[in-house]
Write a protein that holds these residues in place. Sequence first.
Motif, mmCIF file in Angstrom:
data_model
loop_
_atom_site.group_PDB
_atom_site.id
_atom_site.type_symbol
_atom_site.label_atom_id
_atom_site.label_comp_id
_atom_site.label_asym_id
_atom_site.label_seq_id
_atom_site.Cartn_x
_atom_site.Cartn_y
_atom_site.Cartn_z
ATOM 1 N N LEU A 77 2.276 4.907 -5.021
ATOM 2 C CA LEU A 77 2.449 3.497 -5.352
ATOM 3 C C LEU A 77 3.515 3.307 -6.432
ATOM 4 C CD1 LEU A 77 -1.333 2.507 -5.675
ATOM 5 C CD2 LEU A 77 0.129 2.231 -3.662
ATOM 6 N N GLY A 78 4.401 2.356 -6.222
ATOM 7 C CA GLY A 78 5.360 1.977 -7.251
ATOM 8 C C GLY A 78 5.058 0.560 -7.689
ATOM 9 N N PHE A 79 4.921 0.332 -8.988
ATOM 10 C CA PHE A 79 4.514 -0.975 -9.499
ATOM 11 C C PHE A 79 5.638 -1.586 -10.325
ATOM 12 C CE2 PHE A 79 1.401 -3.380 -12.452
ATOM 13 C CZ PHE A 79 1.518 -4.527 -11.683
ATOM 14 N N VAL A 80 6.177 -2.720 -9.874
ATOM 15 C CA VAL A 80 7.202 -3.453 -10.613
ATOM 16 C C VAL A 80 6.501 -4.521 -11.449
ATOM 17 C CG1 VAL A 80 9.294 -4.849 -10.475
ATOM 18 C CG2 VAL A 80 8.893 -3.040 -8.794
ATOM 19 N N ILE A 148 11.665 2.084 -9.771
ATOM 20 C CA ILE A 148 10.516 2.354 -8.914
ATOM 21 C C ILE A 148 10.952 3.042 -7.621
ATOM 22 C CG2 ILE A 148 8.702 1.270 -7.538
ATOM 23 C CD1 ILE A 148 8.193 1.465 -10.591
ATOM 24 N N LEU A 149 12.051 2.591 -7.030
ATOM 25 C CA LEU A 149 12.506 3.181 -5.777
ATOM 26 C C LEU A 149 12.935 4.638 -5.960
ATOM 27 C CD1 LEU A 149 14.500 0.274 -4.095
ATOM 28 C CD2 LEU A 149 12.116 0.954 -3.772
ATOM 29 N N ALA A 150 13.399 4.993 -7.155
ATOM 30 C CA ALA A 150 13.774 6.381 -7.429
ATOM 31 C C ALA A 150 12.567 7.314 -7.366
ATOM 32 C CB ALA A 150 14.451 6.489 -8.792
ATOM 33 N N MET A 151 11.369 6.745 -7.472
ATOM 34 C CA MET A 151 10.149 7.543 -7.350
ATOM 35 C C MET A 151 9.798 7.803 -5.882
ATOM 36 S SD MET A 151 7.961 5.342 -10.143
ATOM 37 C CE MET A 151 6.411 6.029 -9.575
ATOM 38 N N GLU A 152 10.474 7.096 -4.973
ATOM 39 C CA GLU A 152 10.209 7.174 -3.533
ATOM 40 C C GLU A 152 8.728 6.951 -3.207
ATOM 41 O OE1 GLU A 152 11.918 10.683 -1.789
ATOM 42 O OE2 GLU A 152 13.959 9.916 -2.068
ATOM 43 N N PRO A 153 8.174 5.815 -3.663
ATOM 44 C CA PRO A 153 6.773 5.518 -3.354
ATOM 45 C C PRO A 153 6.610 5.116 -1.893
ATOM 46 C CG PRO A 153 7.779 3.621 -4.375
ATOM 47 C CD PRO A 153 8.821 4.715 -4.404
ATOM 48 N N GLU A 154 5.397 5.241 -1.392
ATOM 49 C CA GLU A 154 5.114 4.820 -0.024
ATOM 50 C C GLU A 154 4.794 3.329 0.046
ATOM 51 O OE1 GLU A 154 2.467 7.456 2.144
ATOM 52 O OE2 GLU A 154 2.910 9.038 0.702
ATOM 53 N N VAL A 156 5.110 -0.435 -2.453
ATOM 54 C CA VAL A 156 5.637 -1.059 -3.657
ATOM 55 C C VAL A 156 4.775 -2.279 -3.986
ATOM 56 C CG1 VAL A 156 7.596 -2.241 -4.704
ATOM 57 C CG2 VAL A 156 7.988 -0.292 -3.196
ATOM 58 N N LEU A 157 4.259 -2.310 -5.200
ATOM 59 C CA LEU A 157 3.488 -3.444 -5.692
ATOM 60 C C LEU A 157 4.363 -4.224 -6.652
ATOM 61 C CD1 LEU A 157 0.226 -1.482 -6.645
ATOM 62 C CD2 LEU A 157 0.965 -2.248 -4.380
ATOM 63 N N MET A 158 4.356 -5.551 -6.543
ATOM 64 C CA MET A 158 5.188 -6.383 -7.407
ATOM 65 C C MET A 158 4.374 -7.543 -7.962
ATOM 66 S SD MET A 158 8.854 -6.591 -5.450
ATOM 67 C CE MET A 158 9.879 -5.139 -5.234
ATOM 68 N N LEU A 180 13.509 -3.751 1.687
ATOM 69 C CA LEU A 180 12.702 -2.570 1.395
ATOM 70 C C LEU A 180 11.860 -2.196 2.607
ATOM 71 C CD1 LEU A 180 11.415 -3.304 -2.231
ATOM 72 C CD2 LEU A 180 13.415 -1.983 -1.531
ATOM 73 N N LEU A 181 11.823 -0.924 2.932
ATOM 74 C CA LEU A 181 11.085 -0.457 4.101
ATOM 75 C C LEU A 181 9.636 -0.102 3.773
ATOM 76 C CD1 LEU A 181 13.812 1.861 5.693
ATOM 77 C CD2 LEU A 181 13.306 -0.553 6.214
ATOM 78 N N GLN A 182 9.344 0.029 2.488
ATOM 79 C CA GLN A 182 7.994 0.427 2.098
ATOM 80 C C GLN A 182 6.984 -0.693 2.390
ATOM 81 O OE1 GLN A 182 10.679 0.892 0.133
ATOM 82 N NE2 GLN A 182 10.567 2.868 -0.890
ATOM 83 N N THR A 183 5.719 -0.296 2.436
ATOM 84 C CA THR A 183 4.634 -1.271 2.424
ATOM 85 C C THR A 183 4.755 -2.068 1.128
ATOM 86 O OG1 THR A 183 3.247 0.317 3.601
ATOM 87 C CG2 THR A 183 2.121 -1.532 2.531
ATOM 88 N N LYS A 184 4.558 -3.404 1.200
ATOM 89 C CA LYS A 184 4.735 -4.238 0.017
ATOM 90 C C LYS A 184 3.529 -5.141 -0.198
ATOM 91 C CE LYS A 184 8.575 -5.170 2.037
ATOM 92 N NZ LYS A 184 9.860 -5.726 2.525
#
Length: 240
Positions: A77-80, A148-154, A156-158, A180-184
């Motif tokens: 998970l990547g959290f913005v 966050i994208l540099a972490m290559e999360p599956e 992205v939470l914003m 963004l191609l990730q789940t959002k």
Amino acid sequence: MIEFQNVSFAYEKGRPVLRDLSFRIERGEAVGLIGANGAGKSTVMKLLLGLLQGEGKILVDGLEVKRETLGEVRRKLGFVLQNSDNQMFMPTVYEDMIFAPLNYMLSREEADARVDAVLARLGLEDLKYRYNHKISGGEKRMAAIATILAMEPEAVLMDEPTSALDPFNRRLVINTIRELLQTKLITSHDLDMILDTCGRVILLSGGRIAADGPAQTILRDRVLLEANRMELPLSLMGRE
């Protein structure tokens, strides 16, 4: 990718913020989580990240969110954050972006390549060595997304990704989110942004799901939105 199973949470005993919440977000979906102040949106995010612990079960890519799995869960998970100043803690954009990849045990060469690829993808190469305290609010928001994208999360939470941005930077952030191609999973009061970026909306009210369905349907339903202390997106005012 994300699943809540009968999740409840209370900050104070006897005053639940979330009540028996259940939903699934499939891989690749873009979901807007909306609701009036106090509906429970931020609590959902904190539970998903393991910052809070409630009743019920939360799964991320099939992995239950609990103390023993937090490291693995958070790598997915990547959290913005809403306030980029709370996220960008290193002197320069480059140092912020490379921090997580290096801590994920990538070599300096691999981490540098990942940083450069993300900056090129977002058209932000000129920000690489800029000092965080010397860039604009819009640039800092984009830099936070890049970090966050540099972490290559599956996924992205914003949290309120367009708040306090001028129209130009708001549109830049919206266009970036759409690509963004990730789940959002995005929480916001900016319903026009949600309409632009999300195919599905979950409407929270009083800690429960008041509606869950296509964004185009829910965000055009004046009666539903007003019953839950919300208004139509500005772009739809006068059309419905």
